[in-house]
Design a protein around this motif. Structure first.
Motif, short mmCIF file in Angstrom:
data_model
loop_
_atom_site.label_atom_id
_atom_site.label_comp_id
_atom_site.label_asym_id
_atom_site.label_seq_id
_atom_site.Cartn_x
_atom_site.Cartn_y
_atom_site.Cartn_z
N LEU A 1 35.83 32.60 41.36
CA LEU A 1 35.44 32.93 39.99
C LEU A 1 34.41 34.06 39.98
N ASP A 2 33.50 34.07 40.95
CA ASP A 2 32.53 35.16 41.04
C ASP A 2 33.25 36.49 41.23
N TYR A 3 34.28 36.48 42.06
CA TYR A 3 35.05 37.71 42.29
C TYR A 3 35.71 38.18 40.99
N VAL A 4 36.31 37.25 40.25
CA VAL A 4 36.94 37.61 38.98
C VAL A 4 35.90 38.20 38.03
N CYS A 5 34.76 37.52 37.92
CA CYS A 5 33.70 38.00 37.04
C CYS A 5 33.23 39.39 37.45
N ASN A 6 33.10 39.61 38.75
CA ASN A 6 32.66 40.91 39.25
C ASN A 6 33.66 42.00 38.87
N ARG A 7 34.95 41.69 38.97
CA ARG A 7 35.98 42.66 38.59
C ARG A 7 35.92 42.96 37.09
N LEU A 8 35.70 41.93 36.29
CA LEU A 8 35.60 42.14 34.84
C LEU A 8 34.37 42.98 34.51
N MET A 9 33.25 42.73 35.21
CA MET A 9 32.05 43.52 34.99
C MET A 9 32.28 44.97 35.42
N ALA A 10 33.01 45.16 36.52
CA ALA A 10 33.30 46.52 36.99
C ALA A 10 34.16 47.27 35.98
N GLN A 11 35.10 46.56 35.34
CA GLN A 11 35.91 47.19 34.31
C GLN A 11 35.05 47.63 33.14
N LYS A 12 34.05 46.80 32.81
CA LYS A 12 33.14 47.16 31.73
C LYS A 12 32.46 48.48 32.05
N SER A 13 31.97 48.63 33.30
CA SER A 13 31.25 49.84 33.68
C SER A 13 32.18 51.05 33.73
N ALA A 14 33.43 50.84 34.21
CA ALA A 14 34.35 51.97 34.39
C ALA A 14 35.16 52.28 33.14
N GLY A 15 35.13 51.39 32.16
CA GLY A 15 35.91 51.61 30.94
C GLY A 15 37.40 51.46 31.16
N THR A 16 37.80 50.64 32.14
CA THR A 16 39.21 50.42 32.44
C THR A 16 39.61 49.00 32.06
N SER A 17 40.92 48.75 32.09
CA SER A 17 41.43 47.42 31.76
C SER A 17 42.53 47.05 32.75
N GLU A 18 42.55 45.80 33.13
CA GLU A 18 43.53 45.30 34.10
C GLU A 18 43.95 43.91 33.66
N ARG A 19 45.20 43.56 33.90
CA ARG A 19 45.68 42.25 33.50
C ARG A 19 44.84 41.16 34.19
N ILE A 20 44.40 40.20 33.39
CA ILE A 20 43.58 39.13 33.94
C ILE A 20 44.37 38.33 34.97
N SER A 21 45.66 38.16 34.74
CA SER A 21 46.47 37.42 35.71
C SER A 21 46.48 38.13 37.06
N THR A 22 46.50 39.46 37.05
CA THR A 22 46.47 40.22 38.31
C THR A 22 45.17 39.96 39.06
N ILE A 23 44.06 39.96 38.32
CA ILE A 23 42.76 39.72 38.94
C ILE A 23 42.69 38.30 39.49
N ALA A 24 43.20 37.34 38.71
CA ALA A 24 43.16 35.94 39.15
C ALA A 24 43.96 35.74 40.43
N PHE A 25 45.16 36.30 40.49
CA PHE A 25 45.96 36.17 41.70
C PHE A 25 45.29 36.88 42.88
N ASP A 26 44.67 38.02 42.60
CA ASP A 26 43.99 38.77 43.66
C ASP A 26 42.78 38.00 44.19
N ALA A 27 42.22 37.12 43.37
CA ALA A 27 41.07 36.31 43.78
C ALA A 27 41.48 35.08 44.58
#
Length: 323
Positions: free
Chosen positions: A260-286
């Motif tokens: 979950l920390d990894y997922v949160c970190n990816r979501l925070m990184a998207q906030k900083s970079a202004g990008t968007s990625e499917r949450i399911s992709t991030i979850a599977f990658d975690a």
């Protein structure tokens, strides 16, 4: 010896503002029954590194998810307890710091600092997340302690003392002191992963530390399960679970929290970079292989579904473009 500017402590409002300017959003609370406390924070910039000198009589300093959403969360903090005592929490365990001890704090996740009645003096080395990841990878280290009694702990303490007091040193000398610090951090992290140099003080603690390091390295593999971690440690699952329980932890929860920390970190990184990625992709990658289970665990941990969490992060970023 500390700079003279740390000898005159400021009242609560000024200290709170100083913490916010130097470290980001934190909530400072005076001792129970008191209306005020005093403290002072100053930043020592040393080439690629910055060290905050923090003296305070606060009872508690917290960083919750609301605070995190108000700034960039771009730093790791290696906190050295110079004098006094404190109890710090990030993740699933409290870490008691005596003079000379360290703890790594990740600004992207909640943390809590509790202080004794005698006050506290700490050095906080600010480590840029991108620089740290470039040097050492992206393993989750929030809440990881380094006892001051270890050889690495003593060497780190001497190096940080030298950094703080190198204000009049030439730029080249400051640079090499900084590189010495990073070399020591690299040696510590390699030893932690190998189990030859850990923050543990007993064989049981060493086993738990090795297991947690193994989880940090393998959590993105869906085949990384409590049973596979126990097998890698050379003990039965029940034996490893008992070691974790004795340390006040849960093996399964450590694995879930790391993912979950990894997922949160990816979501925070998207906030900083202004990008968007499917949450399911991030979850599977975690390392999650069941989206329903992932969503339940995320909501239980953060009290909002992942989509809403990302929306709040993006909204906070838009409202605070300079932070």
């Amino acid at each position: 010896m500390l700079s003279d500017e740390t000898n005159s402590l400021a009242p609560l409002d000024a200290f709170q503002a100083g913490v916010r300017n130097v470290c980001g959003q934190f909530l400072v609370s005076p001792p129970d029954g008191a209306r005020d406390m005093r403290g002072l924070i100053t930043l020592k910039q040393r080439q690629a590194l910055a060290v905050a000198v923090v003296r305070n009589s606060a009872a508690r300093i917290n960083r919750d998810w609301r605070c995190i959403r108000q700034d960039s969360a771009e730093h790791l903090f290696l906190v050295l307890q110079k004098s006094g005592h404190s109890v710090m929490r990030q993740g699933d365990a409290d870490v008691r710091l005596a003079p000379g001890d360290f703890i790594m704090i990740d600004s992207a996740y909640p943390s809590r600092f509790l202080y004794g009645d005698s006050g506290s003096l700490q050095y906080s080395v600010h480590l840029n997340r991108s620089e740290f990841a470039h040097r050492f990878g992206t393993a989750a280290l929030g809440g990881c302690p380094i006892p001051g009694s270890t050889e690495i702990g003593m060497a780190l303490r001497a190096t940080i003392d030298r950094l703080v007091n190198s204000e009049d040193a030439a730029a080249a000398q400051q640079h090499f002191i900084g590189e010495a610090f990073f070399n020591l951090m690299g040696a510590y992290l390699c030893g932690l992963e190998a189990g030859t140099l850990a923050s543990a003080r007993t064989s049981d603690e060493l086993l738990v530390t090795k297991a947690r390091a193994y989880i940090r390295q393998r959590f993105r593999d869906p085949a990384c399960t409590p049973a596979s971690v126990a097998s890698a440690m050379g003990v039965s699952l029940r034996a490893l679970q008992r070691r974790f329980q004795a340390a006040g932890l849960s093996l399964s929860e450590c694995l879930i929290a790391t993912r979950l920390d990894y997922v949160c970190n990816r979501l925070m990184a998207q906030k900083s970079a202004g990008t968007s990625e499917r949450i399911s992709t991030i979850a599977f990658d975690a390392g999650f292989n069941d989206l329903s289970y992932f969503n339940r665990q995320f909501r239980a941990r953060f009290r909002v579904p992942p989509g809403e969490y990302r929306l709040h992060a993006a909204t906070s970023s838009a409202k605070n473009p300079t932070q």
